[in-house]
Design a protein around this motif. Structure first.
Motif, PDB file in Angstrom:
ATOM      1  N   SER A  65     -12.759  -2.601   4.291  1.00 44.21           N
ATOM      2  CA  SER A  65     -12.745  -3.311   5.575  1.00 44.21           C
ATOM      3  C   SER A  65     -13.716  -4.482   5.629  1.00 44.21           C
ATOM      4  O   SER A  65     -13.419  -5.487   6.260  1.00 44.21           O
ATOM      5  N   LEU A  66     -14.866  -4.382   4.975  1.00 43.30           N
ATOM      6  CA  LEU A  66     -15.834  -5.478   5.041  1.00 43.30           C
ATOM      7  C   LEU A  66     -15.310  -6.758   4.401  1.00 43.30           C
ATOM      8  O   LEU A  66     -15.633  -7.852   4.842  1.00 43.30           O
ATOM      9  N   ILE A  67     -14.510  -6.630   3.358  1.00 42.57           N
ATOM     10  CA  ILE A  67     -13.975  -7.824   2.700  1.00 42.57           C
ATOM     11  C   ILE A  67     -12.480  -7.993   2.967  1.00 42.57           C
ATOM     12  O   ILE A  67     -11.839  -8.875   2.405  1.00 42.57           O
ATOM     13  N   LYS A  68     -11.939  -7.117   3.816  1.00 46.74           N
ATOM     14  CA  LYS A  68     -10.539  -7.193   4.245  1.00 46.74           C
ATOM     15  C   LYS A  68      -9.564  -7.235   3.063  1.00 46.74           C
ATOM     16  O   LYS A  68      -8.735  -8.132   2.958  1.00 46.74           O
ATOM     17  N   LYS A  69      -9.698  -6.261   2.155  1.00 43.79           N
ATOM     18  CA  LYS A  69      -8.796  -6.152   1.006  1.00 43.79           C
ATOM     19  C   LYS A  69      -8.219  -4.751   0.937  1.00 43.79           C
ATOM     20  O   LYS A  69      -8.882  -3.779   1.292  1.00 43.79           O
ATOM     21  N   THR A  70      -6.975  -4.679   0.475  1.00 48.04           N
ATOM     22  CA  THR A  70      -6.323  -3.404   0.206  1.00 48.04           C
ATOM     23  C   THR A  70      -5.834  -3.435  -1.228  1.00 48.04           C
ATOM     24  O   THR A  70      -5.183  -4.396  -1.643  1.00 48.04           O
ATOM     25  N   MET A  71      -6.162  -2.382  -1.959  1.00 50.04           N
ATOM     26  CA  MET A  71      -5.730  -2.256  -3.352  1.00 50.04           C
ATOM     27  C   MET A  71      -4.947  -0.957  -3.496  1.00 50.04           C
ATOM     28  O   MET A  71      -5.282   0.040  -2.854  1.00 50.04           O
ATOM     29  N   ILE A  72      -3.914  -0.981  -4.350  1.00 55.62           N
ATOM     30  CA  ILE A  72      -3.233   0.253  -4.717  1.00 55.62           C
ATOM     31  C   ILE A  72      -3.329   0.383  -6.227  1.00 55.62           C
ATOM     32  O   ILE A  72      -3.440  -0.613  -6.937  1.00 55.62           O
ATOM     33  N   GLY A  73      -3.300   1.611  -6.696  1.00 54.50           N
ATOM     34  CA  GLY A  73      -3.402   1.771  -8.133  1.00 54.50           C
ATOM     35  C   GLY A  73      -3.232   3.203  -8.582  1.00 54.50           C
ATOM     36  O   GLY A  73      -3.011   4.106  -7.782  1.00 54.50           O
ATOM     37  N   PHE A  74      -3.364   3.384  -9.881  1.00 54.36           N
ATOM     38  CA  PHE A  74      -3.238   4.690 -10.504  1.00 54.36           C
ATOM     39  C   PHE A  74      -4.486   4.962 -11.330  1.00 54.36           C
ATOM     40  O   PHE A  74      -4.978   4.081 -12.039  1.00 54.36           O
ATOM     41  N   VAL A  75      -4.996   6.174 -11.218  1.00 57.53           N
ATOM     42  CA  VAL A  75      -6.136   6.618 -12.003  1.00 57.53           C
ATOM     43  C   VAL A  75      -5.600   7.606 -13.035  1.00 57.53           C
ATOM     44  O   VAL A  75      -4.934   8.584 -12.678  1.00 57.53           O
ATOM     45  N   LYS A  76      -5.849   7.336 -14.317  1.00 55.66           N
ATOM     46  CA  LYS A  76      -5.385   8.228 -15.383  1.00 55.66           C
ATOM     47  C   LYS A  76      -6.133   9.550 -15.340  1.00 55.66           C
ATOM     48  O   LYS A  76      -7.298   9.595 -14.937  1.00 55.66           O
ATOM     49  N   PRO A  77      -5.485  10.634 -15.784  1.00 52.01           N
ATOM     50  CA  PRO A  77      -6.189  11.912 -15.897  1.00 52.01           C
ATOM     51  C   PRO A  77      -7.408  11.780 -16.820  1.00 52.01           C
ATOM     52  O   PRO A  77      -7.411  10.979 -17.756  1.00 52.01           O
ATOM     53  N   ASN A  78      -8.411  12.572 -16.556  1.00 53.35           N
ATOM     54  CA  ASN A  78      -9.668  12.618 -17.322  1.00 53.35           C
ATOM     55  C   ASN A  78     -10.445  11.301 -17.290  1.00 53.35           C
ATOM     56  O   ASN A  78     -11.112  10.947 -18.255  1.00 53.35           O
TER      57      ASN A  78
END
Length: 119
Positions: free
Chosen positions: A32-45
């Motif tokens: 919210s402070l920089i008004k950005k939205t990111m989507i993504g995937f985090v790999k297992p481990n």
């Protein structure tokens, strides 16, 4: 790590962070402070990394008694910035409370957007 959090909300957020670190998962992150939205995937481990930052200069430093912020982070293996006019249907369904929450009502749509590159 969970023992250091005295509220149930804090313990739940850490549990979710540890779960995504171990098993991988899809993430919608709003800054919210920089008004950005990111989507993504985090790999297992994926290892949780702790970074330290100097707090924003403020008159009230009571929230930062040690003079630094320590943030727990996970690195995305895939990520994309979302513009304000994109994915409005998903934005309307996102959870509004909590630092780190499970998002049960998006019905796999975030997974499709990330995996199929629909933007």
């Amino acid at each position: 790590m969970k023992k250091n959090y005295d509220t149930s909300q804090g313990r739940t957020a850490i549990r979710y962070l540890l779960d995504i670190s171990k098993n991988g998962g899809y993430v919608w992150a709003e800054y919210s402070l920089i008004k950005k939205t990111m989507i993504g995937f985090v790999k297992p481990n994926t290892e949780i990394e702790i970074i330290s930052l100097d707090p924003i200069k403020s008159k009230d430093t009571s929230n930062f008694p040690h003079g630094k912020l320590f943030l727990k982070t996970l690195k995305f293996s895939k990520c994309e910035e979302i513009k304000p006019s994109e994915l409005l249907m998903l934005k309307a369904r996102r959870s509004r409370q909590g630092t780190f929450v499970r998002w049960r009502n998006c019905f796999g749509k975030l997974t499709k957007v990330i995996d199929q590159g629909i933007l």
